[in-house]
Design a protein around this motif. Structure first.
Motif, PDB file in Angstrom:
ATOM      1  N   PRO A 182       0.794  -1.231   0.000  1.00  0.00           N
ATOM      2  CA  PRO A 182       0.000   0.000   0.000  1.00  0.00           C
ATOM      3  C   PRO A 182       0.824   1.278   0.000  1.00  0.00           C
ATOM      4  CG  PRO A 182      -1.024  -1.623   1.423  1.00  0.00           C
ATOM      5  CD  PRO A 182       0.302  -2.207   0.993  1.00  0.00           C
ATOM      6  N   PHE A 183       2.043   1.241   0.586  1.00  0.00           N
ATOM      7  CA  PHE A 183       2.901   2.433   0.540  1.00  0.00           C
ATOM      8  C   PHE A 183       3.315   2.728  -0.898  1.00  0.00           C
ATOM      9  CE2 PHE A 183       7.172   4.473   1.682  1.00  0.00           C
ATOM     10  CZ  PHE A 183       6.596   5.689   1.983  1.00  0.00           C
ATOM     11  N   ALA A 184       3.648   1.677  -1.648  1.00  0.00           N
ATOM     12  CA  ALA A 184       4.019   1.868  -3.049  1.00  0.00           C
ATOM     13  C   ALA A 184       2.832   2.364  -3.862  1.00  0.00           C
ATOM     14  CB  ALA A 184       4.553   0.557  -3.629  1.00  0.00           C
ATOM     15  N   THR A 185       1.674   1.734  -3.693  1.00  0.00           N
ATOM     16  CA  THR A 185       0.524   2.121  -4.519  1.00  0.00           C
ATOM     17  C   THR A 185      -0.054   3.463  -4.079  1.00  0.00           C
ATOM     18  OG1 THR A 185      -0.908   0.695  -3.158  1.00  0.00           O
ATOM     19  CG2 THR A 185      -0.024  -0.239  -5.188  1.00  0.00           C
ATOM     20  N   LEU A 186       0.207   3.866  -2.821  1.00  0.00           N
ATOM     21  CA  LEU A 186      -0.127   5.238  -2.401  1.00  0.00           C
ATOM     22  C   LEU A 186       0.588   6.243  -3.294  1.00  0.00           C
ATOM     23  CD1 LEU A 186      -0.938   7.522  -0.303  1.00  0.00           C
ATOM     24  CD2 LEU A 186       1.175   6.932   0.880  1.00  0.00           C
ATOM     25  N   ILE A 187       1.855   5.997  -3.560  1.00  0.00           N
ATOM     26  CA  ILE A 187       2.628   6.916  -4.397  1.00  0.00           C
ATOM     27  C   ILE A 187       2.087   6.920  -5.821  1.00  0.00           C
ATOM     28  CG2 ILE A 187       4.929   7.376  -5.342  1.00  0.00           C
ATOM     29  CD1 ILE A 187       6.049   6.189  -2.716  1.00  0.00           C
TER      30      ILE A 187
END
Length: 390
Positions: free
Chosen positions: A25-30
């Motif tokens: 989710p941290f990656a897809t947040l970006i």
């Protein structure tokens, strides 16, 4: 509700996101901040469904926990059970339209579901399939589960605290492995998109936690074992030194990092100790690195002679790097962060007012933005299914 059309650099990119917890989710947040259309696929099951991080910490709705809220803006949520025929059909339809399929499910599990790389490639030959794994293929750990704590320990990162203190190993009080490897996954996905732009070909991308975080850890800490034969001195002497810390001033703490010879000489002169820089142990960069323990002890002595405000004024005028030490609470009211609008208050349609952080990177022509507040579980299921003709 009408939403602003994405204008970020990833506008037009569609991402099917089956990741959960923190790393993915941290990656897809970006990706979402940068304009991508991110569809968060969450599992439907009895009891508490969806990303387990929804339920970590108190929230007004029960399914928008504070960490989940921080990690999942600019995404749409659809609840699917990929073990059912209807769920498989919906996921297949999503993947036909996607540029990226992103997940952190173990590959054996995805193969059993019928959504391993070869199966997804048959659905969409140009897709970029990003698998965030605990361990890379080919090693004896490849089938194990991985979590932040385990990776901090296995990568040698937790050993740094023991090397510094002489005590027991400790985990950093942050999900630093998850977030760091999330950034590895971000750049890997962007690189694969760039490759497809050049060649027209999609590909399988694996981002293993242990290898990625060990790479991150060892960049400076391979140190004395860089050249062969090594000298056994692992870990950068400066970063693991017990005296590398915020230094007490007369009324608080301060961060001090004089770096060049000139800055060190000025610092000790301002601190009333001009004789220190004449000491051959501290007069050159190489000597300071060798005698960093004694150097840091002297900084601590000198720092205690003035207040934090006095130091900041004097060091800023001398162009010597220094920053006020902030408690976690003080970060929320830091003047610089307030002036650049880093924290912002938003109003969620269901959860009410909440604090968010603006995307930190600035793009002059294709700015990142917050277009969607974090979704309640399955908030977009009907809309997404209708758009797929299901």
């Amino acid at each position: 509700m009408t939403h602003e059309v994405p204008k970020g650099p990833l506008s037009g990119i569609k991402i099917v996101d089956m990741s959960s917890v923190v790393l993915g989710p941290f990656a897809t947040l970006i990706f979402g901040d940068l304009g991508a259309d991110v569809v968060k696929v969450e599992a439907g099951q009895k009891g508490k469904a969806g990303d387990m991080m929804r339920y970590a910490g108190a929230s007004p709705t029960g399914d928008l926990g504070p960490i989940y809220t921080a990690l999942n803006r600019n995404k749409r949520s659809i609840v699917l059970d990929a073990q059912t025929d209807a769920g498989k059909a919906a996921l297949t339809a999503l993947l036909k339209e996607a540029d990226v399929f992103f997940h952190n499910v173990r590959l054996a599990g995805m193969d059993r579901l019928g959504f391993g790389y070869e199966a997804v490639k048959a659905i969409n030959p140009d897709i970029i399939y990003v698998h965030c794994a605990g361990f890379g293929t080919g090693g004896e750990y490849e089938h194990r589960q991985a979590y932040d704590d385990l990776i901090q320990g296995a990568s040698g990162f937790a050993a740094l605290n023991a090397m510094r203190s002489g005590g027991a190993p400790e985990y950093a009080p942050s999900l630093v492995a998850d977030k760091t490897v999330g950034l590895f996954a971000t750049y890997a996905t962007l690189a694969a998109l760039f490759h497809r732009e050049r060649t027209g070909r999609g590909q399988f991308v694996q981002v293993p936690m242990l290898e990625s975080f060990t790479f991150f850890n060892m960049v400076e800490n391979l140190y004395g074992e860089t050249f062969i034969p090594g000298n056994g001195r692992l870990a950068y002497t400066r970063s693991i030194n017990a005296n590398r810390k915020p230094y007490p001033t007369r009324d608080g703490y301060i961060g001090l990092v004089p770096y060049s010879d000139q800055q060190w000489e000025q610092f000790f002169t301002i601190g009333g100790r001009p004789d220190v820089f004449q000491d051959p142990r501290f007069s050159t960069y190489a000597a300071r690195t060798e005698h960093v323990t004694e150097l840091y002890a002297l900084i601590e002595e000198v720092a205690a002679t003035k207040t934090t405000d006095e130091w900041l004024v004097l060091l800023d005028a001398a162009n010597i790097p220094a920053m006020r030490y902030n408690t976690m609470e003080a970060v929320l009211t830091d003047p610089h962060l307030q002036q650049v609008g880093f924290f912002e208050e938003r109003v969620h349609a269901v959860a009410g007012a909440y604090r968010s952080m603006k995307h930190p990177v600035k793009f002059s022509d294709s700015p990142a933005s917050t277009r969607l507040d974090p979704p309640c579980l399955g908030a977009d299921t009907e809309t997404i299914l209708e758009s797929l003709g299901l």
